[in-house]
Enzyme design. Structure first.
Site: not given
Ligand SMILES: CC(=O)SCCNC(=O)CCNC(=O)[C@H](O)C(C)(C)COP(=O)(O)OP(=O)(O)OC[C@H]1O[C@@H](n2cnc3c(N)ncnc32)[C@H](O)[C@@H]1OP(=O)(O)O
Ligand SMILES: O=C([O-])CC(=O)C(=O)O
Length: 482
Positions: A289, A319, A365, A374, A420
């Site tokens: 964002s 996100h 993350h 947070r 989240d």
């Molecule tokens: C405000 C925010 O944006 S905070 C984030 C909110 N999003 C979520 O909570 C969704 C769940 N979490 C995720 O999908 C991820 O952890 C993300 C999108 C936040 C970060 O993604 P990345 O930086 O790519 O994480 P990472 O490098 O640890 O990922 C490696 C692998 O672990 C997996 N992984 C990461 N988090 C999770 C999870 N919570 N559950 C299961 N698998 C996961 C990824 O999907 C990826 O799998 P792949 O190799 O098959 O593609």
């Molecule tokens: O930092 C990030 O990639 C996602 C996040 O936690 C936010 O935007 O608040």
């Protein structure tokens, strides 16, 4: 045009007449005159100057600082880029300047150098509360300085005074079908505010580069102010009676936000909003964002168009929308496992989810490698106000079980909870149960961070963003791949 002539989805005469009454009681013309004398005067004459006055002093200093820094270190190398990083979502590539906050993988976010607990201690709160006022966090993000309560109150008054929506934006929201996701409605309404963009109008008439920031500032203040009635209108239209309480000029941003949603009679909820809007505001520049807003802004699109782009990114399930996903996840899990919160039952549910190729929402993350502070701040709020709430207990149980399961699963680099994973159950507790709306709250908060950087982007004359891309074929040639 088409939208304005389309039939209303909420064609309710009673509703329309109530709205007419409310808006005549509280028209924009009368709004400024209704400001309490102190508040009305405050944002031009407050002690120590208004936020814009302070920026006018700070900008030349920062411009000088950066000029000197670049002349002495402009050629210094800050990192290398690997092929994996190019295919891997640019993770870890050092390529952005973002003034408001910096994220440490272990410690979490620091707003202008201050951690969340430090902000909770230092930033002015409401006289009858203890959470920082988001106005104070915005002042900190913009100036790097802790404001006085008077300065904070001047922002509350200014945002209230700028909150009136153009009639056509209200109509635009009213004509959205309730089945259109609240985030799509939010982005649509923010885009429509472009109609009154001071920056776009001034640019059209020929604007000196040195004055970009002043018009950007005006738009940003309008943008922040108007997120509140827009969010309220969307919520009240989709989930309630369509009647939105008027903004109160002698109240703070969070009170007004709680009020337009219909929850201001609960003081704890208002305090929760102060915490929520502060916590979600900024997370350095590379998240989807923040980066989207910054990128679109770099083309000199107005703050309204830039923020709409930011919101569209926030609305993705990896996100901001994850906070909605968490609620669905918790509810489905509760339905399936009932009251059996044993480690075994929770683990087997989590493994089924992971084996079906889905993620555990609210965990993991892109940058953080420890529990998100947070999350901790929201947990502390829950421990104080709703320690016995069954949903809080479920979230706490998951905190004990999920990290081990994700570690054993072996994929995610961070098995700990992010912001989240906690927010939804707090909102549920106070009766804001419609989870599809939750990301709108996030967006109202994120506007503070994106806006504060947009002002600096223009003040520092940042250029249009344009990184270099390669096709796989060209990249192979670049690294001499066989
Ligand atoms: C405000 C925010 O944006 S905070 C984030 C909110 N999003 C979520 O909570 C969704 C769940 N979490 C995720 O999908 C991820 O952890 C993300 C999108 C936040 C970060 O993604 P990345 O930086 O790519 O994480 P990472 O490098 O640890 O990922 C490696 C692998 O672990 C997996 N992984 C990461 N988090 C999770 C999870 N919570 N559950 C299961 N698998 C996961 C990824 O999907 C990826 O799998 P792949 O190799 O098959 O593609
Ligand atoms: O930092 C990030 O990639 C996602 C996040 O936690 C936010 O935007 O608040």
């Amino acid at each position: 045009m088409l939208i304005l002539t389309a039939p209303r989805f909420m064609n309710n005469t009673k509703l329309a007449s109530t709205r007419r009454l409310a808006s005549s009681l509280f028209s924009q013309a009368s709004l400024r005159s209704k400001l309490p004398a102190t508040a009305a005067a405050s944002y031009s004459t407050i002690k120590g100057g208004s936020l814009k006055d302070r920026l006018t002093e700070l900008i030349p200093q920062k411009q000088e600082e950066i000029k000197k820094f670049r002349s002495e270190h402009g050629g210094d190398v800050v990192g290398n880029v690997t092929v994996d990083q190019m295919y891997g979502g640019a993770r870890g590539i050092r390529s952005l300047v973002w003034e408001g906050s910096v994220l440490d993988p272990s410690e979490g976010i620091r707003f202008r150098g201050y951690s969340i607990p430090e902000c909770q201690k230092l930033l002015p709160s409401s006289p009858n509360g203890k959470q920082p006022l988001p106005e104070s966090l915005f002042w900190l993000l913009v100036t790097g300085e802790v404001p006085t309560l008077t300065q904070v109150q001047s922002l509350s008054a200014e945002w209230a005074a700028r909150s009136q929506l153009p009639k056509f934006v209200e109509e635009l929201i009213d004509r959205c079908p309730p089945s259109l996701h609240p985030m799509a409605q939010f982005s649509l309404a923010i885009t429509a505010l472009e109609h009154d963009s001071a920056f776009a109008k001034a640019y059209e008439h020929g604007l000196n580069k040195h004055d970009y920031w002043k018009y950007t500032y005006e738009d940003c203040m309008d943008l922040i102010a108007k997120t509140v009635p827009i969010a309220g209108r969307i919520y009240r239209n989709i989930y309630r009676d369509g009647i939105v309480a008027p903004i109160q000029v002698d109240k703070d941003h969070s009170y007004n936000f709680a009020n337009v949603l219909g929850f201001a009679n609960n003081k704890e909820f208002v305090e929760l909003m102060r915490l929520y809007l502060s916590l979600h505001s900024d997370h350095e520049g590379g998240n989807v964002s923040a980066h989207s807003g910054h990128l679109v802004g770099s083309a000199l699109s107005s703050p309204f168009l830039s923020m709409a782009a930011s919101l569209n990114g926030l609305a993705g399930p990896l996100h901001g929308l994850a906070n909605q996903e968490v609620l669905s996840f918790l509810n489905t899990m509760k339905e399936e496992i009932g009251d059996d919160l044993s480690d075994e039952r929770i683990k087997s549910y989590l493994w089924d989810l992971l084996k079906s190729g889905r993620v555990v929402p609210g965990y993991g993350h892109a940058v953080l490698r420890k529990t998100d502070p947070r999350y901790t701040a929201q947990r502390e709020f829950a421990q104080e106000y709703l320690p016995k709430d069954p949903m809080f207990q479920l979230v706490s149980r998951l905190y004990e079980v999920v990290p081990a399961v994700l570690t054993e699963h072996g994929k995610t680099k961070n098995p700990f909870p992010n912001v989240d994973s906690h927010s939804g159950i707090l909102l549920q507790y106070y009766g804001l149960k419609e989870q599809n709306f939750y990301t709108v709250l996030f967006g109202v908060s994120r506007t503070l961070g994106v806006a504060s950087q947009l002002i600096w982007d223009r003040a520092l004359g940042f250029p249009i963003e344009r990184p270099k891309s390669f096709s796989t074929e060209a990249l192979k040639k670049l690294v001499n791949a066989k």
